[in-house]
Write a protein that holds these residues in place. Structure first.
Motif, PDB file in Angstrom:
ATOM      1  N   ARG A 219       0.832  -1.190   0.000  1.00  0.00           N
ATOM      2  CA  ARG A 219       0.000   0.000   0.000  1.00  0.00           C
ATOM      3  C   ARG A 219       0.876   1.253   0.000  1.00  0.00           C
ATOM      4  NH1 ARG A 219      -5.127  -0.208   2.254  1.00  0.00           N
ATOM      5  NH2 ARG A 219      -4.640   1.682   3.423  1.00  0.00           N
ATOM      6  N   SER A 220       0.257   2.386  -0.332  1.00  0.00           N
ATOM      7  CA  SER A 220       0.995   3.650  -0.318  1.00  0.00           C
ATOM      8  C   SER A 220       1.432   4.027   1.086  1.00  0.00           C
ATOM      9  CB  SER A 220       0.122   4.768  -0.908  1.00  0.00           C
ATOM     10  OG  SER A 220      -1.089   4.898  -0.176  1.00  0.00           O
ATOM     11  N   ASP A 221       0.687   3.554   2.097  1.00  0.00           N
ATOM     12  CA  ASP A 221       1.038   3.838   3.490  1.00  0.00           C
ATOM     13  C   ASP A 221       1.657   2.614   4.161  1.00  0.00           C
ATOM     14  OD1 ASP A 221      -1.197   2.260   3.516  1.00  0.00           O
ATOM     15  OD2 ASP A 221      -2.344   3.496   4.923  1.00  0.00           O
ATOM     16  N   ALA A 222       2.391   1.815   3.379  1.00  0.00           N
ATOM     17  CA  ALA A 222       2.925   0.541   3.861  1.00  0.00           C
ATOM     18  C   ALA A 222       3.801   0.685   5.104  1.00  0.00           C
ATOM     19  CB  ALA A 222       3.710  -0.149   2.743  1.00  0.00           C
ATOM     20  N   ALA A 223       4.525   1.783   5.201  1.00  0.00           N
ATOM     21  CA  ALA A 223       5.434   1.958   6.341  1.00  0.00           C
ATOM     22  C   ALA A 223       4.707   1.840   7.680  1.00  0.00           C
ATOM     23  CB  ALA A 223       6.138   3.307   6.242  1.00  0.00           C
ATOM     24  N   SER A 224       3.460   2.306   7.707  1.00  0.00           N
ATOM     25  CA  SER A 224       2.708   2.269   8.957  1.00  0.00           C
ATOM     26  C   SER A 224       1.721   1.102   9.029  1.00  0.00           C
ATOM     27  CB  SER A 224       1.953   3.592   9.146  1.00  0.00           C
ATOM     28  OG  SER A 224       1.052   3.819   8.071  1.00  0.00           O
ATOM     29  N   THR A 225       1.209   0.641   7.879  1.00  0.00           N
ATOM     30  CA  THR A 225       0.168  -0.397   7.892  1.00  0.00           C
ATOM     31  C   THR A 225       0.681  -1.799   7.602  1.00  0.00           C
ATOM     32  OG1 THR A 225      -0.351  -0.008   5.553  1.00  0.00           O
ATOM     33  CG2 THR A 225      -1.600   1.262   7.190  1.00  0.00           C
ATOM     34  N   GLN A 226       1.864  -1.909   6.976  1.00  0.00           N
ATOM     35  CA  GLN A 226       2.373  -3.232   6.609  1.00  0.00           C
ATOM     36  C   GLN A 226       3.814  -3.436   7.101  1.00  0.00           C
ATOM     37  OE1 GLN A 226       1.385  -2.512   2.359  1.00  0.00           O
ATOM     38  NE2 GLN A 226       0.368  -4.515   2.427  1.00  0.00           N
ATOM     39  N   PRO A 227       4.012  -3.408   8.397  1.00  0.00           N
ATOM     40  CA  PRO A 227       5.354  -3.638   8.941  1.00  0.00           C
ATOM     41  C   PRO A 227       5.772  -5.091   8.749  1.00  0.00           C
ATOM     42  CG  PRO A 227       3.746  -3.614  10.707  1.00  0.00           C
ATOM     43  CD  PRO A 227       3.003  -3.213   9.470  1.00  0.00           C
ATOM     44  N   ARG A 228       7.031  -5.393   9.024  1.00  0.00           N
ATOM     45  CA  ARG A 228       7.550  -6.749   8.890  1.00  0.00           C
ATOM     46  C   ARG A 228       6.729  -7.745   9.720  1.00  0.00           C
ATOM     47  NH1 ARG A 228      12.446  -8.609   7.259  1.00  0.00           N
ATOM     48  NH2 ARG A 228      13.267  -6.469   7.189  1.00  0.00           N
ATOM     49  N   SER A 229       6.223  -7.280  10.836  1.00  0.00           N
ATOM     50  CA  SER A 229       5.466  -8.174  11.718  1.00  0.00           C
ATOM     51  C   SER A 229       4.165  -8.664  11.089  1.00  0.00           C
ATOM     52  CB  SER A 229       5.155  -7.466  13.046  1.00  0.00           C
ATOM     53  OG  SER A 229       4.471  -6.246  12.822  1.00  0.00           O
ATOM     54  N   LEU A 230       3.694  -8.010  10.009  1.00  0.00           N
ATOM     55  CA  LEU A 230       2.470  -8.470   9.344  1.00  0.00           C
ATOM     56  C   LEU A 230       2.695  -9.846   8.720  1.00  0.00           C
ATOM     57  CD1 LEU A 230      -0.423  -8.025   8.342  1.00  0.00           C
ATOM     58  CD2 LEU A 230       0.521  -6.778   6.387  1.00  0.00           C
ATOM     59  N   ALA A 231       3.821 -10.024   8.055  1.00  0.00           N
ATOM     60  CA  ALA A 231       4.137 -11.327   7.468  1.00  0.00           C
ATOM     61  C   ALA A 231       4.307 -12.381   8.561  1.00  0.00           C
ATOM     62  CB  ALA A 231       5.397 -11.224   6.621  1.00  0.00           C
ATOM     63  N   GLU A 232       4.922 -12.003   9.665  1.00  0.00           N
ATOM     64  CA  GLU A 232       5.107 -12.935  10.776  1.00  0.00           C
ATOM     65  C   GLU A 232       3.768 -13.352  11.369  1.00  0.00           C
ATOM     66  OE1 GLU A 232       7.620 -10.707  13.320  1.00  0.00           O
ATOM     67  OE2 GLU A 232       9.401 -10.921  12.055  1.00  0.00           O
ATOM     68  N   LEU A 233       2.831 -12.405  11.433  1.00  0.00           N
ATOM     69  CA  LEU A 233       1.488 -12.714  11.934  1.00  0.00           C
ATOM     70  C   LEU A 233       0.817 -13.742  11.030  1.00  0.00           C
ATOM     71  CD1 LEU A 233      -1.056 -12.271  13.654  1.00  0.00           C
ATOM     72  CD2 LEU A 233      -1.536 -10.226  12.280  1.00  0.00           C
ATOM     73  N   TRP A 234       0.931 -13.553   9.713  1.00  0.00           N
ATOM     74  CA  TRP A 234       0.289 -14.482   8.797  1.00  0.00           C
ATOM     75  C   TRP A 234       0.945 -15.861   8.815  1.00  0.00           C
ATOM     76  CZ3 TRP A 234      -4.233 -14.732   6.524  1.00  0.00           C
ATOM     77  CH2 TRP A 234      -5.002 -13.565   6.467  1.00  0.00           C
ATOM     78  N   GLU A 235       2.245 -15.901   9.016  1.00  0.00           N
ATOM     79  CA  GLU A 235       2.896 -17.214   9.140  1.00  0.00           C
ATOM     80  C   GLU A 235       2.350 -17.955  10.362  1.00  0.00           C
ATOM     81  OE1 GLU A 235       7.242 -17.478   7.454  1.00  0.00           O
ATOM     82  OE2 GLU A 235       7.086 -15.694   8.740  1.00  0.00           O
ATOM     83  N   ARG A 236       2.108 -17.218  11.427  1.00  0.00           N
ATOM     84  CA  ARG A 236       1.530 -17.822  12.630  1.00  0.00           C
ATOM     85  C   ARG A 236       0.106 -18.301  12.357  1.00  0.00           C
ATOM     86  NH1 ARG A 236       2.327 -20.209  17.675  1.00  0.00           N
ATOM     87  NH2 ARG A 236       0.284 -20.162  18.702  1.00  0.00           N
ATOM     88  N   ILE A 237      -0.680 -17.489  11.660  1.00  0.00           N
ATOM     89  CA  ILE A 237      -2.068 -17.849  11.349  1.00  0.00           C
ATOM     90  C   ILE A 237      -2.115 -19.118  10.505  1.00  0.00           C
ATOM     91  CG2 ILE A 237      -4.088 -17.151   9.992  1.00  0.00           C
ATOM     92  CD1 ILE A 237      -3.496 -14.253  10.904  1.00  0.00           C
TER      93      ILE A 237
END
Length: 253
Positions: A219-237
């Motif tokens: 996203r255009s606001d990725a710095a605030s909405t898509q941090p590295r921890s987002l991928a880690e969250l999905w791996e956990r899910i």
């Protein structure tokens, strides 16, 4: 005597060739080109809420072309869009199986030209048209990604007889779940706390035996909405549902 043996030999060879061809030939659905049981099942689940920029559109198109060409002969590709499930589960945008190309047959065992036409007209062109529509932004107010994965698992991966069939799920999305119960826009939950929560239990599903790819649309606001921890969250899910994330790909742009 030699002539009789030669004739018998020719008959045996012809019989073996015929049996081989007949055994390899499979009846295909006239629309989907799928056999009764596909050799593999791949689901592409797409969530495009916001418009893509030029670089993203091109990279997304490249990835879709690679995906299409990766489907093996008699493998199934189901394309669906993230959407609310409500009283009904998701209906695919398109379902097609790869009938094979000219490289899969010879003039001895079939008609290479006819097989190639079937691949071009029944598999390649319909999927290309569907992919062009998928790249357009939906502008939807919600992104029920988890519910859509649950729906896909129930309708495409958990059918009887598919236990030993290779299965793959590709989620193309910004990965920001956004519904009334669960929103990753407000803040990202701690992974273990989330997978132990009531809201997750309502949307969890069985992804055992499923290889998962995540194509993250930035996203255009990725710095605030898509941090590295987002991928880690999905791996956990995905792990909590029994699946395994084989690849995380950030779409260029």
């Amino acid at each position: 005597m030699f002539k009789i043996v030669a004739v018998v030999g020719v008959v045996l060879i012809v019989g073996v060739v015929y049996f081989t061809v007949a055994s390899a030939r499979r009846d295909l659905d006239p629309v989907t080109l799928c056999p009764t049981m596909a050799d593999s099942v791949t689901v592409l689940l797409v969530d495009v809420t916001d418009p893509m920029n030029t670089a993203q559109r091109q990279d997304f198109a490249n990835q879709l072309a690679k995906l299409k060409n990766s489907i093996p002969r008699y493998g199934k590709l189901i394309v669906a869009k993230v959407d609310a499930t409500g009283d009904q589960l998701l209906a695919p945008v398109i379902t097609r199986c790869n009938p094979g190309t000219a490289e899969d047959v010879s003039s001895t065992t079939g008609d290479p030209a006819a097989v190639q036409r079937q691949w071009a007209d029944g598999f390649d062109k319909p999927l290309t048209l569907a992919f062009e529509q998928l790249a357009k932004a939906s502008g939807a107010g919600q992104s029920p990604i988890l519910e859509s994965i649950q729906s896909t698992a129930l309708t495409e991966f958990q059918k009887p007889g598919l236990e030993n069939t290779p299965k793959r799920l590709i989620v193309a999305s910004d990965l920001l779940q956004n519904t009334g119960d669960v929103s990753f826009y407000r803040s990202l939950p701690e992974p273990r706390t989330f997978t132990d929560s009531g809201p997750f239990r309502r949307v969890r599903t069985d992804l055992r035996g499923v290889d998962v790819e995540l194509w993250m649309l930035e996203r255009s606001d990725a710095a605030s909405t898509q941090p590295r921890s987002l991928a880690e969250l999905w791996e956990r899910i995905i792990g909590a549902e029994g699946g395994e994330v084989r690849r995380i790909y950030n779409v260029s742009g």
